[in-house]
Design a protein around this motif. Structure first.
Motif, PDB file in Angstrom:
ATOM      1  N   SER A  16     -14.817   1.681   4.215  1.00  0.00           N
ATOM      2  CA  SER A  16     -13.974   1.597   3.022  1.00  0.00           C
ATOM      3  C   SER A  16     -14.567   2.276   1.793  1.00  0.00           C
ATOM      4  O   SER A  16     -13.924   3.146   1.202  1.00  0.00           O
ATOM      5  CB  SER A  16     -13.655   0.129   2.710  1.00  0.00           C
ATOM      6  OG  SER A  16     -12.773   0.056   1.622  1.00  0.00           O
ATOM      7  N   GLU A  48     -12.096  -2.237   0.361  1.00  0.00           N
ATOM      8  CA  GLU A  48     -10.783  -1.677  -0.003  1.00  0.00           C
ATOM      9  C   GLU A  48     -10.861  -0.219  -0.288  1.00  0.00           C
ATOM     10  O   GLU A  48     -10.373   0.337  -1.137  1.00  0.00           O
ATOM     11  CB  GLU A  48     -10.243  -2.433  -1.198  1.00  0.00           C
ATOM     12  CG  GLU A  48      -8.757  -2.329  -1.285  1.00  0.00           C
ATOM     13  CD  GLU A  48      -8.105  -3.487  -0.620  1.00  0.00           C
ATOM     14  OE1 GLU A  48      -6.915  -3.626  -0.801  1.00  0.00           O
ATOM     15  OE2 GLU A  48      -8.759  -4.223   0.090  1.00  0.00           O
ATOM     16  N   LYS A  58      -2.634  -0.301  -8.127  1.00  0.00           N
ATOM     17  CA  LYS A  58      -3.757  -0.145  -7.197  1.00  0.00           C
ATOM     18  C   LYS A  58      -4.365   1.261  -7.171  1.00  0.00           C
ATOM     19  O   LYS A  58      -5.579   1.404  -7.358  1.00  0.00           O
ATOM     20  CB  LYS A  58      -3.296  -0.563  -5.791  1.00  0.00           C
ATOM     21  CG  LYS A  58      -4.401  -0.596  -4.760  1.00  0.00           C
ATOM     22  CD  LYS A  58      -5.416  -1.664  -5.098  1.00  0.00           C
ATOM     23  CE  LYS A  58      -6.573  -1.613  -4.121  1.00  0.00           C
ATOM     24  NZ  LYS A  58      -7.764  -2.276  -4.662  1.00  0.00           N
ATOM     25  N   PRO A  59      -3.603   2.330  -6.942  1.00  0.00           N
ATOM     26  CA  PRO A  59      -4.259   3.637  -6.861  1.00  0.00           C
ATOM     27  C   PRO A  59      -4.761   4.130  -8.206  1.00  0.00           C
ATOM     28  O   PRO A  59      -5.754   4.860  -8.276  1.00  0.00           O
ATOM     29  CB  PRO A  59      -3.146   4.548  -6.315  1.00  0.00           C
ATOM     30  CG  PRO A  59      -1.888   3.922  -6.796  1.00  0.00           C
ATOM     31  CD  PRO A  59      -2.139   2.439  -6.747  1.00  0.00           C
ATOM     32  N   TYR A  88       0.817  -1.206   0.000  1.00  0.00           N
ATOM     33  CA  TYR A  88       0.000   0.000   0.000  1.00  0.00           C
ATOM     34  C   TYR A  88       0.856   1.264   0.000  1.00  0.00           C
ATOM     35  O   TYR A  88       0.487   2.272  -0.617  1.00  0.00           O
ATOM     36  CB  TYR A  88      -0.938  -0.018   1.204  1.00  0.00           C
ATOM     37  CG  TYR A  88      -2.043  -1.037   1.059  1.00  0.00           C
ATOM     38  CD1 TYR A  88      -3.145  -0.776   0.261  1.00  0.00           C
ATOM     39  CD2 TYR A  88      -1.978  -2.271   1.693  1.00  0.00           C
ATOM     40  CE1 TYR A  88      -4.159  -1.702   0.110  1.00  0.00           C
ATOM     41  CE2 TYR A  88      -2.992  -3.213   1.549  1.00  0.00           C
ATOM     42  CZ  TYR A  88      -4.082  -2.919   0.756  1.00  0.00           C
ATOM     43  OH  TYR A  88      -5.070  -3.855   0.600  1.00  0.00           O
ATOM     44  N   SER A 120       1.787   2.719  -3.231  1.00  0.00           N
ATOM     45  CA  SER A 120       0.748   3.443  -3.966  1.00  0.00           C
ATOM     46  C   SER A 120       1.050   4.932  -4.081  1.00  0.00           C
ATOM     47  O   SER A 120       0.618   5.585  -5.034  1.00  0.00           O
ATOM     48  CB  SER A 120      -0.615   3.259  -3.284  1.00  0.00           C
ATOM     49  OG  SER A 120      -1.029   1.918  -3.322  1.00  0.00           O
ATOM     50  N   TRP A 132      -4.017   7.832   0.633  1.00  0.00           N
ATOM     51  CA  TRP A 132      -5.131   7.164   1.297  1.00  0.00           C
ATOM     52  C   TRP A 132      -4.779   5.709   1.609  1.00  0.00           C
ATOM     53  O   TRP A 132      -5.117   5.190   2.662  1.00  0.00           O
ATOM     54  CB  TRP A 132      -6.372   7.222   0.414  1.00  0.00           C
ATOM     55  CG  TRP A 132      -7.560   6.517   0.995  1.00  0.00           C
ATOM     56  CD1 TRP A 132      -8.134   5.361   0.550  1.00  0.00           C
ATOM     57  CD2 TRP A 132      -8.334   6.926   2.134  1.00  0.00           C
ATOM     58  NE1 TRP A 132      -9.198   5.025   1.328  1.00  0.00           N
ATOM     59  CE2 TRP A 132      -9.346   5.968   2.311  1.00  0.00           C
ATOM     60  CE3 TRP A 132      -8.253   8.005   3.009  1.00  0.00           C
ATOM     61  CZ2 TRP A 132     -10.279   6.053   3.344  1.00  0.00           C
ATOM     62  CZ3 TRP A 132      -9.179   8.084   4.029  1.00  0.00           C
ATOM     63  CH2 TRP A 132     -10.176   7.126   4.189  1.00  0.00           C
ATOM     64  N   PHE A 133      -4.060   5.070   0.697  1.00  0.00           N
ATOM     65  CA  PHE A 133      -3.705   3.671   0.917  1.00  0.00           C
ATOM     66  C   PHE A 133      -2.616   3.517   1.978  1.00  0.00           C
ATOM     67  O   PHE A 133      -2.350   2.402   2.437  1.00  0.00           O
ATOM     68  CB  PHE A 133      -3.274   3.015  -0.396  1.00  0.00           C
ATOM     69  CG  PHE A 133      -4.420   2.768  -1.348  1.00  0.00           C
ATOM     70  CD1 PHE A 133      -5.502   2.011  -0.947  1.00  0.00           C
ATOM     71  CD2 PHE A 133      -4.420   3.316  -2.623  1.00  0.00           C
ATOM     72  CE1 PHE A 133      -6.573   1.793  -1.805  1.00  0.00           C
ATOM     73  CE2 PHE A 133      -5.484   3.096  -3.483  1.00  0.00           C
ATOM     74  CZ  PHE A 133      -6.566   2.336  -3.076  1.00  0.00           C
ATOM     75  N   TRP A 174      -8.095   0.192  10.031  1.00  0.00           N
ATOM     76  CA  TRP A 174      -7.327  -0.839   9.330  1.00  0.00           C
ATOM     77  C   TRP A 174      -6.307  -1.496  10.244  1.00  0.00           C
ATOM     78  O   TRP A 174      -5.943  -2.662  10.033  1.00  0.00           O
ATOM     79  CB  TRP A 174      -6.643  -0.243   8.097  1.00  0.00           C
ATOM     80  CG  TRP A 174      -7.589   0.176   7.021  1.00  0.00           C
ATOM     81  CD1 TRP A 174      -7.737   1.427   6.501  1.00  0.00           C
ATOM     82  CD2 TRP A 174      -8.556  -0.639   6.347  1.00  0.00           C
ATOM     83  NE1 TRP A 174      -8.729   1.437   5.551  1.00  0.00           N
ATOM     84  CE2 TRP A 174      -9.245   0.184   5.436  1.00  0.00           C
ATOM     85  CE3 TRP A 174      -8.904  -1.981   6.440  1.00  0.00           C
ATOM     86  CZ2 TRP A 174     -10.263  -0.304   4.611  1.00  0.00           C
ATOM     87  CZ3 TRP A 174      -9.918  -2.467   5.618  1.00  0.00           C
ATOM     88  CH2 TRP A 174     -10.583  -1.638   4.723  1.00  0.00           C
ATOM     89  N   SER A 210      -4.096   1.980   4.941  1.00  0.00           N
ATOM     90  CA  SER A 210      -4.109   0.520   4.866  1.00  0.00           C
ATOM     91  C   SER A 210      -2.721  -0.046   5.117  1.00  0.00           C
ATOM     92  O   SER A 210      -2.574  -1.104   5.733  1.00  0.00           O
ATOM     93  CB  SER A 210      -4.622   0.064   3.493  1.00  0.00           C
ATOM     94  OG  SER A 210      -5.974   0.420   3.315  1.00  0.00           O
TER      95      SER A 210
END
Length: 503
Positions: free
Chosen positions: A403, A503, A112-113, A51, A54, A426-427, A287, A430
């Motif tokens: 989430s 997520e 991911k992002p 994460y 990201s 933001w990630f 988280w 996580s």
């Protein structure tokens, strides 16, 4: 994008809980037989770095690659990572295994992002259609998580660990091929180019900076790998994990400070960033509890849960499926709840939804306090699986309130020119959660029974206290956002009502 994310989450969620059990399993069972605190820290560092990556991944996409190429390159790196892990099983050496994890971290940071940002770009008008689009997208996440853990868990625990690892890699390769073939036909120009500064000289300078810092970062990473592989540098995972947690908090604080002071934001945008920062803090708290599921709760299922059904022993990793199954079942219920409130002109703000989610999470860990005491009272006996099923029911309700609300709020509140970076930051919430979840995994151990109730009690108190504090803060936040309503912004973005999960 639904299927690309589905296969990527298949690979991620299929691999992660298997790592914990593989490394703690005895050598005679095909594992490494490592200490639980060391293993938990390693898995926590790996998942948190997934994460954390990201943030540079969003930056590289914004300034250099564009969202679409970042997703494509990220999928390729993830596939390479799983292939390398598979090779480690053939050569019986740990170096390819950890190299594979590094490739997965780098690839997920790119993918991911930016795929989430592309979903937002499909609906430039925002509003209900964007929420519906994210609902479809998140269903793909949960389907991927469900079938991934089902397949890799069975293969890994019942046939061989590396069969499970390989299945996760095949899934990501399918997602990569699908995205490569379909994106030119379906996405038009969305994500095809990075954001460009109107001054070509400044644009060239920005791209040169991205290339320079990316090169330096990769060179430093390669140096660390070489030093560890040659025995020059020894890494103590729990110590590294602890310092990394401090570093993540510092990175988040520094980024928000930079954005607020030097980001060239208008007054309206600064207010949005304040709300993003508040949501970030409480998301990180959530988280930190939730991400104990693939480590501490996974080990609880493995050691202390009666998993026999007839003559078949349920793989411990299958308990991770319960979360995804509950999300798929409960998401329409939550969507109906939002609709019910909307018809009565009751729109809960994002902080209030977060507080409710934290409250449900606190209740889930309260249940585990009782479960842990039953285990201790029986001298380490295996307890009914209903304890974990009930836990996952309430923690899933918490996730549904946090989430999707958080992600939808990020796409709505973020200044457009920083959306990739803010999705990355933001990630980090996580990332911090995964790291803490890994660091506490050593507290679930048949030889340290007395530590379990303390872990679950501490987590319950943190979650409950955070829920109360956020309810108190929701009032001034709502007042501040009400002040920013004006001719240019008639809608309060803290009152987004996304339909679905994860997520």
């Amino acid at each position: 994008m639904f299927f690309t994310e589905m296969w990527e989450r298949f690979s991620f969620y299929g691999l992660r809980p298997l790592l914990t059990l593989f490394m703690v399993a005895a050598v005679t069972q095909g594992g490494w037989g490592w200490d639980r605190s060391e293993v938990g820290a390693i898995v926590g560092i790996y998942a948190s770095c997934v994460y954390l990556a990201s943030l540079p991944g969003g930056w590289i996409a914004d300034k250099l690659l564009g969202l679409r190429r970042a997703v494509l390159y990220g999928g390729a790196l993830i596939s390479l990572g799983h292939l390398t892990i598979g090779i480690s099983g053939l050569v019986e050496h740990k170096l390819p295994f950890f190299l594979g994890l590094i490739f997965i971290v780098l690839g997920t940071g790119l993918l991911k992002p930016n795929i989430s940002a592309m979903v937002g770009d499909l609906y430039p008008e925002g509003g209900a259609r964007q929420d519906a689009g994210f609902s479809i997208f998140y269903m793909g996440i949960n389907i991927g998580a469900l079938i991934g853990q089902f397949i890799t868990g069975f293969l890994g625990e019942k046939i061989g660990w590396h069969w499970g690892f390989s299945a996760a890699g095949i899934a990501m390769f399918l997602g990569l091929i699908q995205f490569w073939l379909m994106s030119p036909k379906t996405l038009a120009n969305i994500g095809s180019e990075p954001s460009r500064h109107p001054d070509p000289a400044i644009q060239a300078k920005q791209q040169a900076q991205v290339k320079l810092f990316t090169g330096i970062g990769l060179a430093l990473l390669a140096l660390v790998v070489i030093l560890v592989a040659t025995g020059v540098l020894t890494i103590n995972a729990p110590i590294v994990g602890t310092y990394l947690a401090y570093a993540l908090i510092a990175i988040a604080f520094a980024y928000f400070a930079y954005l607020f002071i030097f980001g060239g934001l208008s007054t309206d945008e600064k207010k949005r960033v304040v709300v993003i920062a508040v949501l970030f803090i409480f998301a990180a708290i959530f988280w930190s509890a939730f991400e104990q599921t693939p480590t501490a709760l996974n080990l609880f299922a493995y050691d202390f849960t009666d998993r026999m059904v007839g003559g078949f022993e349920i793989p411990a990793t299958w308990f991770q499926i319960i979360n995804s199954a509950f999300i798929i079942l409960l998401a329409p219920v939550i969507a109906g709840f939002w609709t019910f409130l909307g018809r009565r002109n009751v729109n809960l703000s994002s902080p209030v939804k977060f507080a409710i989610g934290l409250g449900f999470a606190a209740l889930s860990f309260l249940i585990m306090i009782f479960a842990a005491n039953v285990v201790i009272g029986g001298g380490g006996i295996r307890v009914s699986p209903m304890w974990l099923i009930t836990f996952y029911f309430f923690i899933t309700l918490g996730e549904l309130f946090i989430s999707p609300v958080g992600l939808s709020s990020m796409t709505t509140l973020s200044p457009k020119r920083f959306v990739g970076q803010i999705m990355g930051i933001w990630f980090i919430a996580s990332a911090l959660g995964n790291l803490i979840g890994g660091l506490v995994a050593g507290n679930v151990d048949p030889e340290k029974l007395e530590l379990m109730p303390k872990l679950f009690t501490t987590t319950t108190l943190f979650l409950g206290g955070a829920a109360v504090l956020l309810v108190i803060l929701a009032v001034p936040i709502a007042r501040m956002m009400k002040e920013r309503k004006g001719a240019d912004q008639p809608i309060d973005p803290t009152q987004e009502v996304p339909d679905l999960p994860k997520e």
